[in-house]
Motif scaffolding. Structure first.
Motif, PDB file in Angstrom:
ATOM      1  N   LYS A  90      63.562 118.158  58.255  1.00 25.24           N
ATOM      2  CA  LYS A  90      63.173 118.185  56.847  1.00 25.24           C
ATOM      3  C   LYS A  90      61.739 117.741  56.705  1.00 25.24           C
ATOM      4  N   GLU A  91      61.059 118.335  55.751  1.00 25.43           N
ATOM      5  CA  GLU A  91      59.706 117.917  55.405  1.00 25.43           C
ATOM      6  C   GLU A  91      59.714 117.589  53.919  1.00 25.43           C
ATOM      7  N   ARG A  92      59.727 116.312  53.592  1.00 20.86           N
ATOM      8  CA  ARG A  92      59.908 115.895  52.214  1.00 20.86           C
ATOM      9  C   ARG A  92      58.676 116.129  51.344  1.00 20.86           C
ATOM     10  N   ALA A  93      57.476 115.960  51.869  1.00 23.55           N
ATOM     11  CA  ALA A  93      56.278 116.135  51.039  1.00 23.55           C
ATOM     12  C   ALA A  93      56.151 117.575  50.522  1.00 23.55           C
ATOM     13  N   PRO A  94      56.278 118.604  51.367  1.00 23.94           N
ATOM     14  CA  PRO A  94      56.240 119.962  50.814  1.00 23.94           C
ATOM     15  C   PRO A  94      57.399 120.226  49.858  1.00 23.94           C
ATOM     16  N   GLY A  95      58.551 119.616  50.119  1.00 19.89           N
ATOM     17  CA  GLY A  95      59.677 119.783  49.207  1.00 19.89           C
ATOM     18  C   GLY A  95      59.361 119.236  47.832  1.00 19.89           C
ATOM     19  N   ALA A  96      58.710 118.067  47.779  1.00 19.17           N
ATOM     20  CA  ALA A  96      58.324 117.482  46.491  1.00 19.17           C
ATOM     21  C   ALA A  96      57.291 118.358  45.792  1.00 19.17           C
ATOM     22  N   LEU A  97      56.352 118.903  46.550  1.00 21.74           N
ATOM     23  CA  LEU A  97      55.340 119.782  45.962  1.00 21.74           C
ATOM     24  C   LEU A  97      55.977 121.030  45.356  1.00 21.74           C
ATOM     25  N   TYR A  98      56.821 121.699  46.120  1.00 21.99           N
ATOM     26  CA  TYR A  98      57.444 122.927  45.619  1.00 21.99           C
ATOM     27  C   TYR A  98      58.416 122.642  44.480  1.00 21.99           C
ATOM     28  N   GLY A  99      59.118 121.509  44.533  1.00 23.97           N
ATOM     29  CA  GLY A  99      59.990 121.133  43.428  1.00 23.97           C
ATOM     30  C   GLY A  99      59.199 120.850  42.167  1.00 23.97           C
ATOM     31  N   GLY A 100      58.064 120.171  42.310  1.00 27.14           N
ATOM     32  CA  GLY A 100      57.192 119.915  41.156  1.00 27.14           C
ATOM     33  C   GLY A 100      56.643 121.207  40.569  1.00 27.14           C
ATOM     34  N   LEU A 101      56.284 122.146  41.434  1.00 33.99           N
ATOM     35  CA  LEU A 101      55.800 123.441  40.932  1.00 33.99           C
ATOM     36  C   LEU A 101      56.899 124.205  40.201  1.00 33.99           C
ATOM     37  N   ALA A 102      58.123 124.123  40.708  1.00 35.69           N
ATOM     38  CA  ALA A 102      59.246 124.773  40.019  1.00 35.69           C
ATOM     39  C   ALA A 102      59.467 124.132  38.656  1.00 35.69           C
ATOM     40  N   GLY A 103      59.422 122.801  38.589  1.00 33.40           N
ATOM     41  CA  GLY A 103      59.574 122.106  37.312  1.00 33.40           C
ATOM     42  C   GLY A 103      58.464 122.452  36.340  1.00 33.40           C
ATOM     43  N   LEU A 104      57.242 122.562  36.850  1.00 37.69           N
ATOM     44  CA  LEU A 104      56.116 122.948  36.003  1.00 37.69           C
ATOM     45  C   LEU A 104      56.329 124.353  35.440  1.00 37.69           C
ATOM     46  N   GLY A 105      56.832 125.244  36.268  1.00 37.97           N
ATOM     47  CA  GLY A 105      57.123 126.608  35.810  1.00 37.97           C
ATOM     48  C   GLY A 105      58.192 126.626  34.734  1.00 37.97           C
ATOM     49  N   TRP A 106      59.244 125.826  34.923  1.00 36.00           N
ATOM     50  CA  TRP A 106      60.299 125.763  33.899  1.00 36.00           C
ATOM     51  C   TRP A 106      59.756 125.173  32.607  1.00 36.00           C
ATOM     52  N   GLY A 107      58.887 124.175  32.693  1.00 34.37           N
ATOM     53  CA  GLY A 107      58.269 123.606  31.493  1.00 34.37           C
ATOM     54  C   GLY A 107      57.408 124.635  30.776  1.00 34.37           C
ATOM     55  N   ALA A 108      56.646 125.415  31.534  1.00 36.35           N
ATOM     56  CA  ALA A 108      55.817 126.461  30.926  1.00 36.35           C
ATOM     57  C   ALA A 108      56.682 127.519  30.252  1.00 36.35           C
ATOM     58  N   LEU A 109      57.818 127.851  30.869  1.00 38.86           N
ATOM     59  CA  LEU A 109      58.729 128.805  30.227  1.00 38.86           C
ATOM     60  C   LEU A 109      59.301 128.246  28.929  1.00 38.86           C
ATOM     61  N   ALA A 110      59.623 126.957  28.909  1.00 33.31           N
ATOM     62  CA  ALA A 110      60.151 126.337  27.690  1.00 33.31           C
ATOM     63  C   ALA A 110      59.104 126.361  26.583  1.00 33.31           C
ATOM     64  N   ILE A 111      57.868 126.031  26.911  1.00 34.17           N
ATOM     65  CA  ILE A 111      56.795 126.047  25.900  1.00 34.17           C
ATOM     66  C   ILE A 111      56.549 127.468  25.416  1.00 34.17           C
ATOM     67  N   GLY A 112      56.520 128.418  26.338  1.00 34.20           N
ATOM     68  CA  GLY A 112      56.324 129.818  25.938  1.00 34.20           C
ATOM     69  C   GLY A 112      57.443 130.295  25.030  1.00 34.20           C
ATOM     70  N   GLY A 113      58.679 129.913  25.333  1.00 29.65           N
ATOM     71  CA  GLY A 113      59.805 130.295  24.483  1.00 29.65           C
ATOM     72  C   GLY A 113      59.702 129.682  23.106  1.00 29.65           C
TER      73      GLY A 113
END
Length: 177
Positions: A90-113
């Protein structure tokens, strides 16, 4: 979107079979840093094999015929090399980065909606403009971006990206003509 980012968190690296000591040390260091190690066996396993090795934590040694794995109990278990396809850590640092990017994308979708819902339809004459200024909008939009990003980074850290080290046989040198 989340599935794509999680898939992006997985990486494959090809190591020669048997892996040199420097690569074994690198694999063991990555496994120790994140406390996660899994052996990838060939499938299907031959009948009569007593695999998998219980709770391996790293590679003790490897040669052309066998691979020795260290277990959490401190034992060293030796396997025929042809039964091991590779190992995954497991590589936790890239996992945190990609998880944060996914969360940012979901937040942007919520604001756009929310923006689309607020601005759809014809404007009604005589309706006063919204009293909400930029500070008022920031109180709504900032949490909608920050909270999913933090949650995604936390989930990504614990789920973690994975790096698989595939053991490949050396390629033979071409014969001269």
């Amino acid at each position: 979107m989340s599935a794509c980012l999680l898939a992006a968190g997985c990486a494959h690296e090809y190591l020669p079979r048997p892996p040199p000591p420097a690569d074994i040390a690198r694999v063991n260091e990555a496994a120790a840093d994140n406390d996660w190690f899994r052996v990838e066996y060939v499938e299907p396993l031959p009948p009569g094999t007593d695999l998998p090795v219980e709770r391996p934590i790293g590679i003790a040694s490897a040669d052309d015929r066998q691979i020795s794995l260290v277990t959490r109990a401190g034992d060293v278990k030796t396997l025929p090399a042809q039964l091991v396809r590779g190992v995954t850590v497991k590589e936790r640092a890239p996992g945190a980065l990609y998880g944060g990017l996914a969360g940012l994308g979901w937040g942007a979708l919520a604001i756009g909606g929310l923006y689309l819902l607020a601005n759809l339809g014809p404007e009604e004459p005589g309706v006063p403009a919204s009293p909400c200024d930029a500070g008022c909008k920031a109180k709504v939009f900032v949490p909608l971006m920050v909270v999913p990003t933090i949650i995604g980074a936390i989930v990504g850290y614990f789920v973690g990206g994975r790096r698989t080290f595939e053991l490949v046989p050396p390629t033979p040198l071409p014969t001269p003509l």
